[in-house]
Write an enzyme that holds these catalytic residues in place. Structure first.
Site, PDB file in Angstrom:
ATOM      1  N   PHE A 152      63.169  13.860  25.949  1.00 42.75           N
ATOM      2  CA  PHE A 152      62.038  14.616  24.932  1.00 42.75           C
ATOM      3  C   PHE A 152      60.576  13.611  25.307  1.00 42.75           C
ATOM      4  CE2 PHE A 152      66.024  16.042  23.243  1.00 42.75           C
ATOM      5  CZ  PHE A 152      65.880  17.319  23.472  1.00 42.75           C
ATOM      6  N   LEU A 153      60.570  12.537  25.841  1.00 40.35           N
ATOM      7  CA  LEU A 153      59.524  11.823  25.979  1.00 40.35           C
ATOM      8  C   LEU A 153      58.182  12.549  26.589  1.00 40.35           C
ATOM      9  CD1 LEU A 153      58.410  10.885  29.182  1.00 40.35           C
ATOM     10  CD2 LEU A 153      60.727   9.444  28.787  1.00 40.35           C
ATOM     11  N   LYS A 207      65.956  21.612  25.260  1.00 42.36           N
ATOM     12  CA  LYS A 207      64.875  21.020  26.097  1.00 42.36           C
ATOM     13  C   LYS A 207      63.843  22.206  26.313  1.00 42.36           C
ATOM     14  CE  LYS A 207      61.804  18.750  28.164  1.00 42.36           C
ATOM     15  NZ  LYS A 207      61.852  17.301  28.977  1.00 42.36           N
ATOM     16  N   ALA A 255      42.856  23.099  18.990  1.00 39.53           N
ATOM     17  CA  ALA A 255      42.540  24.037  19.832  1.00 39.53           C
ATOM     18  C   ALA A 255      41.602  23.464  20.885  1.00 39.53           C
ATOM     19  CB  ALA A 255      41.838  25.273  18.935  1.00 39.53           C
ATOM     20  N   CYS A 263      54.895  19.514  32.717  1.00 41.16           N
ATOM     21  CA  CYS A 263      56.058  20.005  32.003  1.00 41.16           C
ATOM     22  C   CYS A 263      55.676  21.282  31.463  1.00 41.16           C
ATOM     23  CB  CYS A 263      56.453  19.033  31.174  1.00 41.16           C
ATOM     24  SG  CYS A 263      56.941  17.473  31.792  1.00 41.16           S
ATOM     25  N   LYS A 266      55.235  24.682  33.713  1.00 44.83           N
ATOM     26  CA  LYS A 266      56.085  25.092  34.724  1.00 44.83           C
ATOM     27  C   LYS A 266      57.309  25.447  33.904  1.00 44.83           C
ATOM     28  CE  LYS A 266      58.581  20.959  35.336  1.00 44.83           C
ATOM     29  NZ  LYS A 266      59.984  20.649  35.260  1.00 44.83           N
TER      30      LYS A 266
END
Ligand code: UGA
Length: 438
Positions: A152-153, A207, A255, A263, A266
């Site tokens: 999760f980096l 993930k 915003a 990441c 995609k």
């Protein structure tokens, strides 16, 4: 016995994981198929910009715990837990992920694996991948086990996120695999970090679900920005006000030009594609909208720029501040700022892009664009400035000094990061996204 680790693939994820695991005291061998990357890493040079990683890398090469190779046989012989950290980019001409690196690396590793080895996937993959790898290895290497341990980096905080994660998630099929991973992560678990054990598909889904939620949160606030623009409201005040509700929270509600990088964009597309394959496409239809809202912010910024330049880009000089997809990174993959720069250039503007770290990567992807490494000279003669990435350097700009460089003091703050009053006071026409009257 203390596990010895290999890390296959030394991009942002793998290089960080390898260095941080060595920092925790393990013997680690990193493998990459690129000899150039291996040579750089062996010298202690990180082939990309990631704050703090250089020191961790150099320190652990010097103390002998960390080394790199291009040889799968060597990696297999030097380790018994193997982390797969290769890329899963968007497939050419499709929405789904290109899985060739994941399956290719396992295939190359397999003939060299000893019985008892554990192959741990960390790459972001379509649900079902761990199962497929386990099925293939059961045929070629019945003594080898598989586990899934998503990462999760965040780029820019990679070292911190690896050594001090919010949680550790592992998908396993045996108590032995869980035990091995508990050994690997013992120093982190002992800090009180939650260690969540689950099955393969759930671990894989954690993930993509997390990244989808983050993308949705950003697109939510950007949808509100569109409404604020129509209604004459201010999205930053709105975000601040709703963020006080702890159920909503104020993080990831900035915003602006929206999300980019290697990441989030995609991952949500690959997730939709995979759900479609599984017959659950309806469940993720909203992600199509999340993607569309995100991309609309870029088009809206180009339209706003054209409007501020009296309807035409021809013979207009525009300085774009920011090429990387976010600050503290040199990664330009799917960068909203660079996308806007290219769109304005294609529409006839004379565009110069500045970035503190990302220009080399930008020039590789768009060699025809103009770049300047000095922010003041990049501003020279501009008819419009577009801030697309919120680097600290831009927040610290002196609006009066910047005004002296440009031909016309007009700025679009694509990240709602500057102080409108200070910029207006220095003579700038200031426009931001989602704040028509800011
Ligand atoms: C993201 C996730 O945050 C990580 O948890 C995950 O591990 C990683 O993807 C991955 O899948 O490997 P990252 O791509 O490094 O990390 O970047 P983020 O910090 O999530 O930012 C993504 C984009 O969202 C950036 O373009 C950023 O400018 C934008 N963003 C972020 C906003 O537009 N508004 C916000 O409020 C926050």
């Amino acid at each position: 016995m203390t596990p010895r680790l290999s890390v296959i693939g030394t991009g942002y994820l793998g290089a960080t994981h390898a260095a941080c695991m060595a920092e925790l005291g393990f013997e680690v061998i990193g493998l990459d198929i690129s000899p150039a990357k291996v040579e750089l890493l062996t010298k202690g040079t990180v082939p990309f910009y990631e704050p703090g990683l250089d020191e961790v890398l150099s320190r652990n090469i010097a103390n002998g715990r960390l080394r790199f190779t291009t040889d799968f046989a060597e990696a297999a012989s030097q380790a018994d837990v193997h982390f797969i950290c290769v890329g899963t980019p968007q497939a050419a001409g499709a929405q789904k992920a290109d899985m060739s690196q994941v399956f290719g690396s396992v295939e190359q590793l397999a003939p060299h694996l000893a019985d008892g080895a554990l192959v741990v996937g960390k790459s972001t993959v379509p649900v079902g991948t761990a199962d497929e790898i386990a099925r293939r290895l059961a045929v070629s290497n019945p003594g080898v086990e598989v586990a899934w341990n998503p990462e999760f980096l965040r780029e820019g905080f990679a070292v911190q996120d690896t050594l001090h994660p919010d949680r550790l998630v592992v998908g396993v099929r045996s108590a032995r695999a869980e035990e091995r991973l508990r050994e690997v992560y013992a120093p982190i678990i002992s800090d009180g970090v939650p260690f969540l054990v689950m099955d393969f598909p759930t671990a894989e889904l954690v993930k993509v679900a997390a990244n989808s939620f983050l993308a949705t949160k950003i697109s939510f606030i950007n949808a509100m920005a569109e409404v604020c623009e129509a209604a004459g409201a201010d999205v930053t005040r709105l975000a601040e006000a709703i963020g006080y509700d702890p159920r909503i929270g104020n993080r990831f509600l900035a915003a602006g030009l929206g999300f980019g990088g290697g990441c989030l964009p995609k991952d949500i597309r690959a997730f939709m594609a995979r759900a479609g394959e599984l017959g659950a496409d309806e469940a993720l239809l909203f992600l199509r909208e999340v993607d569309q809202i995100n991309l609309r912010r870029r088009m809206h910024t180009v339209d706003l720029a054209r409007k501020m330049l009296d309807g035409s880009f021809i013979d207009k000089r525009i300085t774009v501040l920011g090429a990387s997809f976010k600050p503290d990174s040199d990664d330009v993959r799917d960068s909203p700022s660079l996308d806007v720069a290219v769109a304005m250039s294609n529409a006839g503007a004379d565009v110069v892009v500045h970035d503190p770290k990302g220009l080399e990567n930008a020039a590789r992807v768009y060699p025809h664009m103009a770049y300047d490494q000095d922010v003041m000279s990049a501003l020279g003669g501009a008819d419009l400035v577009v801030l697309g990435t919120e680097w600290r350097e831009y927040r610290d700009l002196d609006p009066a000094a910047a005004a002296r460089q440009v031909r016309a003091a007009r700025i679009i703050d694509g990240r709602n990061t500057l102080d409108p009053q200070a910029w207006r006071a220095a003579g700038w026409t200031y426009r931001a996204l989602g704040r028509p009257h800011a």
